[in-house]
Design a protein around this motif. Structure first.
Motif, short mmCIF file in Angstrom:
data_model
loop_
_atom_site.label_atom_id
_atom_site.label_comp_id
_atom_site.label_asym_id
_atom_site.label_seq_id
_atom_site.Cartn_x
_atom_site.Cartn_y
_atom_site.Cartn_z
N GLY A 40 56.00 52.97 62.94
CA GLY A 40 55.66 53.10 61.35
C GLY A 40 55.25 51.58 60.61
N GLU A 41 56.50 51.79 59.08
CA GLU A 41 56.25 50.48 58.73
C GLU A 41 56.98 49.59 59.21
OE1 GLU A 41 54.40 51.33 54.05
OE2 GLU A 41 56.43 52.26 54.91
N TYR A 42 58.50 49.97 60.51
CA TYR A 42 58.63 49.48 61.03
C TYR A 42 58.86 48.52 61.93
CZ TYR A 42 61.73 52.01 57.15
OH TYR A 42 61.55 53.28 56.13
N ARG A 43 59.33 47.10 61.88
CA ARG A 43 59.12 46.66 63.21
C ARG A 43 60.41 45.60 63.96
NH1 ARG A 43 58.65 40.94 63.70
NH2 ARG A 43 58.84 40.47 61.83
N LEU A 44 60.57 46.56 65.17
CA LEU A 44 61.73 46.12 66.00
C LEU A 44 62.02 44.38 65.89
CD1 LEU A 44 64.18 47.21 67.93
CD2 LEU A 44 63.04 46.87 69.40
N VAL A 45 63.46 43.63 66.07
CA VAL A 45 63.16 42.31 65.17
C VAL A 45 63.61 41.29 66.69
CG1 VAL A 45 64.42 40.74 64.16
CG2 VAL A 45 63.05 42.38 62.52
N TYR A 87 72.97 45.42 69.07
CA TYR A 87 72.12 46.20 68.08
C TYR A 87 71.02 46.54 68.03
CZ TYR A 87 76.68 44.13 66.43
OH TYR A 87 78.14 43.89 65.64
N LYS A 88 70.28 47.23 67.37
CA LYS A 88 69.06 47.56 67.00
C LYS A 88 68.98 46.84 65.80
CE LYS A 88 67.76 49.23 70.56
NZ LYS A 88 66.78 48.57 72.16
N ILE A 89 67.88 45.84 65.82
CA ILE A 89 67.18 45.65 64.12
C ILE A 89 66.00 46.02 63.53
CG2 ILE A 89 67.27 43.65 62.56
CD1 ILE A 89 69.61 42.19 64.98
N PHE A 90 65.36 46.17 61.99
CA PHE A 90 64.42 46.68 61.79
C PHE A 90 64.17 46.17 60.54
CE2 PHE A 90 65.51 49.95 65.29
CZ PHE A 90 64.12 50.16 65.83
N TYR A 91 62.65 45.78 60.92
CA TYR A 91 62.40 45.22 59.44
C TYR A 91 61.30 46.70 58.51
CZ TYR A 91 63.58 40.42 59.33
OH TYR A 91 64.60 39.42 59.69
N ARG A 92 61.49 47.24 56.97
CA ARG A 92 60.15 47.51 56.68
C ARG A 92 59.55 46.84 56.24
NH1 ARG A 92 59.83 52.03 51.96
NH2 ARG A 92 58.22 52.61 52.37
N LYS A 93 58.12 46.52 56.92
CA LYS A 93 57.49 45.68 55.94
C LYS A 93 56.17 46.29 54.96
CE LYS A 93 57.88 41.32 58.51
NZ LYS A 93 57.08 39.95 59.36
N LYS A 94 55.41 45.99 54.47
CA LYS A 94 54.35 46.55 53.37
C LYS A 94 53.88 44.93 52.99
CE LYS A 94 56.23 50.54 50.65
NZ LYS A 94 56.23 50.78 49.33
N SER A 95 52.74 45.10 53.71
CA SER A 95 51.70 43.60 53.11
C SER A 95 51.89 42.39 53.71
CB SER A 95 51.30 43.87 51.78
OG SER A 95 50.39 45.10 51.62
#
Length: 203
Positions: A40-45, A87-95
């Motif tokens: 979805g809006e989340y991306r693995l970092v 660890y699993k690291i996620f960003y939620r991004k908008k635009s």
């Protein structure tokens, strides 16, 4: 301030079966390597870079956090380069703009929320990311979610999403009568991290 771990049961029936040993722990997909870089809006970092610093500095203007300055160098040292935990690291991004960052890890049947920063200008945060975390843990076979934090706003949102305050148990520590200082001569045998005893918490 409250000083207890917040816990949520992701699959209550499976958790009961696990407690009475009718659910085998080896069926739990603790170490799942989700191949999807985006959910979805989340991306693995994989690494923290300058865009994290911009996000963190923006969040500092709206939060009253007191503690370690978490620039991208610190975050890489703390979570990416840690030799003993994964660890699993996620960003939620908008635009293409980061609006939340979360660090997760699993321990047995429990998924742990280790670190969490969100932009208060986003009216659906931190609720949106908490819901994502629960779904992500459950999808990967974990039965519980846990978070230790002193941030009252976060604790309220956790309660809204089914977390409850877990009873705090006193831990006893034993110190060896032998001289173990030689262990610290080999930097490979230890790594310093931020935390309370062996428990990671959000502050």
């Amino acid at each position: 301030k409250p000083d207890t771990e917040m816990t949520a049961l992701l699959s209550p029936l499976k958790w009961v079966f696990w407690k009475v040993r009718l659910y085998k722990s080896d069926t739990i997909n603790n170490n799942s390597q989700n191949s999807n870089k985006r959910i979805g809006e989340y991306r693995l970092v994989d690494i923290f870079e300058d865009d994290f610093d911009e996000f963190y500095n923006r969040c500092l203007d709206s939060h009253e956090w007191v503690g370690i300055i978490k620039d991208h160098d610190y975050m890489n040292w703390r979570y990416i380069q840690n030799p003993f935990k994964s660890y699993k690291i996620f960003y939620r991004k908008k635009s293409d703009t980061i609006v939340s960052m979360v660090v997760l890890r699993s321990e047995g049947i429990t998924g742990k929320l280790v670190d969490f920063i969100w932009d208060k200008n986003q009216i659906d945060e931190p609720d949106h990311t908490i819901k994502f975390i629960k779904k992500y843990f459950k999808k990967n076979g974990l039965l519980k979610a846990a978070c230790w934090t002193l941030i009252e706003e976060l604790r309220m949102v956790l309660k809204k999403n089914g977390f409850f305050e877990r009873t705090y148990f006193i831990n006893l520590s034993k110190f060896s009568k032998f001289n173990d200082y030689d262990l610290f001569n080999d930097e490979i045998t230890f790594a310093f991290v931020e935390g309370d005893s062996d428990v990671e918490y959000i502050s």
